[in-house]
Design a protein around this motif. Structure first.
Motif, PDB file in Angstrom:
ATOM      1  N   PRO A  90     -37.776  33.420 -96.069  1.00 39.12           N
ATOM      2  CA  PRO A  90     -37.628  33.347 -94.606  1.00 39.12           C
ATOM      3  C   PRO A  90     -38.939  33.041 -93.906  1.00 39.12           C
ATOM      4  N   GLY A  91     -38.841  32.294 -92.815  1.00 33.99           N
ATOM      5  CA  GLY A  91     -40.013  31.988 -92.008  1.00 33.99           C
ATOM      6  C   GLY A  91     -40.485  33.200 -91.220  1.00 33.99           C
ATOM      7  N   ALA A  92     -41.560  33.020 -90.488  1.00 35.97           N
ATOM      8  CA  ALA A  92     -42.179  34.139 -89.762  1.00 35.97           C
ATOM      9  C   ALA A  92     -41.221  34.749 -88.737  1.00 35.97           C
ATOM     10  N   LYS A  93     -40.489  33.879 -87.988  1.00 35.70           N
ATOM     11  CA  LYS A  93     -39.574  34.395 -86.973  1.00 35.70           C
ATOM     12  C   LYS A  93     -38.451  35.211 -87.611  1.00 35.70           C
ATOM     13  N   ALA A  94     -37.839  34.645 -88.658  1.00 39.79           N
ATOM     14  CA  ALA A  94     -36.749  35.352 -89.327  1.00 39.79           C
ATOM     15  C   ALA A  94     -37.246  36.636 -89.969  1.00 39.79           C
ATOM     16  N   LEU A  95     -38.436  36.605 -90.533  1.00 40.81           N
ATOM     17  CA  LEU A  95     -38.976  37.797 -91.192  1.00 40.81           C
ATOM     18  C   LEU A  95     -39.208  38.916 -90.188  1.00 40.81           C
ATOM     19  N   ARG A  96     -39.682  38.563 -89.002  1.00 40.22           N
ATOM     20  CA  ARG A  96     -39.870  39.591 -87.964  1.00 40.22           C
ATOM     21  C   ARG A  96     -38.536  40.214 -87.567  1.00 40.22           C
ATOM     22  N   LEU A  97     -37.504  39.380 -87.474  1.00 38.19           N
ATOM     23  CA  LEU A  97     -36.182  39.906 -87.140  1.00 38.19           C
ATOM     24  C   LEU A  97     -35.644  40.795 -88.257  1.00 38.19           C
ATOM     25  N   HIS A  98     -35.881  40.412 -89.513  1.00 39.56           N
ATOM     26  CA  HIS A  98     -35.431  41.228 -90.643  1.00 39.56           C
ATOM     27  C   HIS A  98     -36.090  42.608 -90.606  1.00 39.56           C
ATOM     28  N   VAL A  99     -37.389  42.617 -90.329  1.00 31.46           N
ATOM     29  CA  VAL A  99     -38.121  43.897 -90.286  1.00 31.46           C
ATOM     30  C   VAL A  99     -37.614  44.755 -89.133  1.00 31.46           C
ATOM     31  N   ALA A 100     -37.442  44.122 -87.970  1.00 38.34           N
ATOM     32  CA  ALA A 100     -37.000  44.880 -86.800  1.00 38.34           C
ATOM     33  C   ALA A 100     -35.609  45.460 -87.011  1.00 38.34           C
ATOM     34  N   ARG A 101     -34.697  44.635 -87.530  1.00 40.12           N
ATOM     35  CA  ARG A 101     -33.333  45.140 -87.726  1.00 40.12           C
ATOM     36  C   ARG A 101     -33.267  46.113 -88.895  1.00 40.12           C
ATOM     37  N   GLY A 102     -34.064  45.885 -89.930  1.00 39.38           N
ATOM     38  CA  GLY A 102     -34.082  46.832 -91.036  1.00 39.38           C
ATOM     39  C   GLY A 102     -34.528  48.208 -90.591  1.00 39.38           C
ATOM     40  N   ALA A 103     -35.528  48.241 -89.700  1.00 42.15           N
ATOM     41  CA  ALA A 103     -36.043  49.521 -89.210  1.00 42.15           C
ATOM     42  C   ALA A 103     -35.049  50.218 -88.291  1.00 42.15           C
ATOM     43  N   THR A 104     -34.506  49.471 -87.315  1.00 39.04           N
ATOM     44  CA  THR A 104     -33.558  50.092 -86.385  1.00 39.04           C
ATOM     45  C   THR A 104     -32.249  50.432 -87.087  1.00 39.04           C
ATOM     46  N   GLY A 105     -31.787  49.509 -87.930  1.00 38.80           N
ATOM     47  CA  GLY A 105     -30.556  49.775 -88.668  1.00 38.80           C
ATOM     48  C   GLY A 105     -30.712  50.967 -89.598  1.00 38.80           C
ATOM     49  N   GLY A 106     -31.889  51.098 -90.218  1.00 38.41           N
ATOM     50  CA  GLY A 106     -32.120  52.224 -91.121  1.00 38.41           C
ATOM     51  C   GLY A 106     -32.079  53.562 -90.402  1.00 38.41           C
ATOM     52  N   ALA A 107     -32.741  53.616 -89.238  1.00 33.46           N
ATOM     53  CA  ALA A 107     -32.724  54.857 -88.462  1.00 33.46           C
ATOM     54  C   ALA A 107     -31.308  55.206 -88.030  1.00 33.46           C
ATOM     55  N   SER A 108     -30.554  54.185 -87.605  1.00 28.76           N
ATOM     56  CA  SER A 108     -29.174  54.413 -87.180  1.00 28.76           C
ATOM     57  C   SER A 108     -28.311  54.907 -88.340  1.00 28.76           C
ATOM     58  N   VAL A 109     -28.449  54.267 -89.494  1.00 29.91           N
ATOM     59  CA  VAL A 109     -27.639  54.632 -90.664  1.00 29.91           C
ATOM     60  C   VAL A 109     -27.944  56.054 -91.122  1.00 29.91           C
ATOM     61  N   LEU A 110     -29.219  56.426 -91.144  1.00 24.24           N
ATOM     62  CA  LEU A 110     -29.586  57.777 -91.561  1.00 24.24           C
ATOM     63  C   LEU A 110     -28.959  58.828 -90.643  1.00 24.24           C
ATOM     64  N   LEU A 111     -29.092  58.619 -89.336  1.00 26.00           N
ATOM     65  CA  LEU A 111     -28.518  59.569 -88.389  1.00 26.00           C
ATOM     66  C   LEU A 111     -26.996  59.606 -88.498  1.00 26.00           C
ATOM     67  N   PHE A 112     -26.397  58.425 -88.668  1.00 28.45           N
ATOM     68  CA  PHE A 112     -24.935  58.363 -88.726  1.00 28.45           C
ATOM     69  C   PHE A 112     -24.392  59.118 -89.938  1.00 28.45           C
ATOM     70  N   PHE A 113     -24.945  58.868 -91.117  1.00 32.31           N
ATOM     71  CA  PHE A 113     -24.402  59.520 -92.303  1.00 32.31           C
ATOM     72  C   PHE A 113     -24.769  61.002 -92.358  1.00 32.31           C
ATOM     73  N   TRP A 114     -25.902  61.363 -91.758  1.00 34.68           N
ATOM     74  CA  TRP A 114     -26.215  62.792 -91.641  1.00 34.68           C
ATOM     75  C   TRP A 114     -25.152  63.479 -90.791  1.00 34.68           C
ATOM     76  N   GLY A 115     -24.770  62.831 -89.693  1.00 33.51           N
ATOM     77  CA  GLY A 115     -23.739  63.396 -88.834  1.00 33.51           C
ATOM     78  C   GLY A 115     -22.361  63.320 -89.454  1.00 33.51           C
ATOM     79  N   LEU A 116     -22.066  62.216 -90.152  1.00 30.82           N
ATOM     80  CA  LEU A 116     -20.736  62.030 -90.731  1.00 30.82           C
ATOM     81  C   LEU A 116     -20.441  63.049 -91.817  1.00 30.82           C
ATOM     82  N   ALA A 117     -21.485  63.560 -92.464  1.00 29.59           N
ATOM     83  CA  ALA A 117     -21.286  64.600 -93.476  1.00 29.59           C
ATOM     84  C   ALA A 117     -20.836  65.909 -92.848  1.00 29.59           C
TER      85      ALA A 117
END
Length: 297
Positions: free
Chosen positions: A64-91
């Motif tokens: 991936p180019g620089a623009k796509a890589l920045r988007l991957h990092v940003a979404r990976g970070a926000t998505g990761g935080a969301s997923v952790l909180l969601f599955f902690w709550g879903l349990a």
């Protein structure tokens, strides 16, 4: 160039992606109960990389180019935080109730788009948010009526927080899907999340048991299929067209929660979900063209 497809085809693919994701939620809830949300998300992310990386390399896809890589990092970070909180709550809460609370995400995304992209926040969005807020209050009333434990209440709060972060992730997904191939989106989101989680693995991580490995790879496979399907759909249709597919998750979560965990869906949860869905649909509807619209054209 992406091949043009009908909005109906994109909608159908997105709906299928939501159904697959709901099945993955079921496996992840079991893992989160057994080993904790952090370990479950870490295992799934690493398994996702192991499944997708060989396909990415076999197809000889470009880095991936620089623009796509920045988007991957940003979404990976926000998505990761969301997923952790969601599955902690879903349990800690029934699946249908947890998924119903996540329906606030598309509505929150409308307001975030106004703040970050300069889009005008319409009156329909404000009215829809009031209706959806009533739905959250109904679900909360159900918890009070059922004398919910502190764990259930904290789980619900965690899922609400996850919904706010997931709204940011939805905006990034739309940008990400337009800048990269669906397989690249799914792979690099898992790569970023794995790298971030591995930092704290010595303190919070654990090794899955032999019995858990098939479940881990099953969840990773379902999550990867869903991610590719959603990235494909969001790359070919507007977010407002696809947002309603999120609501089909309520039916799947109620079914899977009943089959896997013998969970019952309370009338409060159903009523609250309907209000939240109604509020979101009101918020995303397009205004009817006025008499001056044609003149302006």
């Amino acid at each position: 160039m992406k091949r043009e497809v009908s909005p109906l085809a994109a909608f159908a693919v997105a709906a299928a992606g939501i159904a697959v994701y709901s099945a993955m939620d079921t496996l992840m809830k079991g893992l989160s109960i057994a080993s904790g949300a952090y370990a479950a998300v870490l295992w799934r992310s690493l398994a996702g990389v192991a499944l997708l990386a060989p396909v990415f390399l076999a197809r000889r896809m470009r880095w991936p180019g620089a623009k796509a890589l920045r988007l991957h990092v940003a979404r990976g970070a926000t998505g990761g935080a969301s997923v952790l909180l969601f599955f902690w709550g879903l349990a800690r809460v029934p699946m249908a109730q947890g998924v119903a609370l996540t329906f606030l995400a598309p509505l929150i995304a409308l307001f975030l788009a106004g703040l970050t992209l300069g889009e005008r926040i319409r009156r329909a969005a404000i009215g829809g948010s009031l209706v959806a807020s009533l739905g959250v209050l109904i679900i909360a009333a159900g918890q009070v009526q059922a004398h919910a434990s502190d764990a259930v209440v904290m789980g619900s709060v965690a899922i609400l927080a996850a919904s706010v972060i997931y709204a940011v992730s939805l905006i990034l997904l739309r940008q990400q899907a337009q800048a990269a191939d669906p397989l690249e989106v799914a792979l690099f989101t898992s790569v970023v999340l794995s790298v971030l989680l591995l930092v704290a693995a010595p303190w919070f991580g654990s090794v899955p048991t032999t019995d858990q490995l098939p479940v881990v790879f099953g969840a990773a496979l379902l999550g990867s299929i869903s991610a590719v399907a959603l990235a494909w759909a969001y790359g070919r249709a507007e977010a407002q067209v696809l947002a309603p597919t999120e609501y089909t998750a309520f039916v799947w979560s109620a079914l899977f929660g009943w089959l896997a965990f013998a969970e019952r869906v309370s009338p409060y949860t159903v009523a609250g979900a309907l209000f939240i869905i109604a509020g979101c649909l009101v918020a995303i509807r397009k205004p009817a063209p006025g008499p001056q619209t044609e003149a302006a054209l």
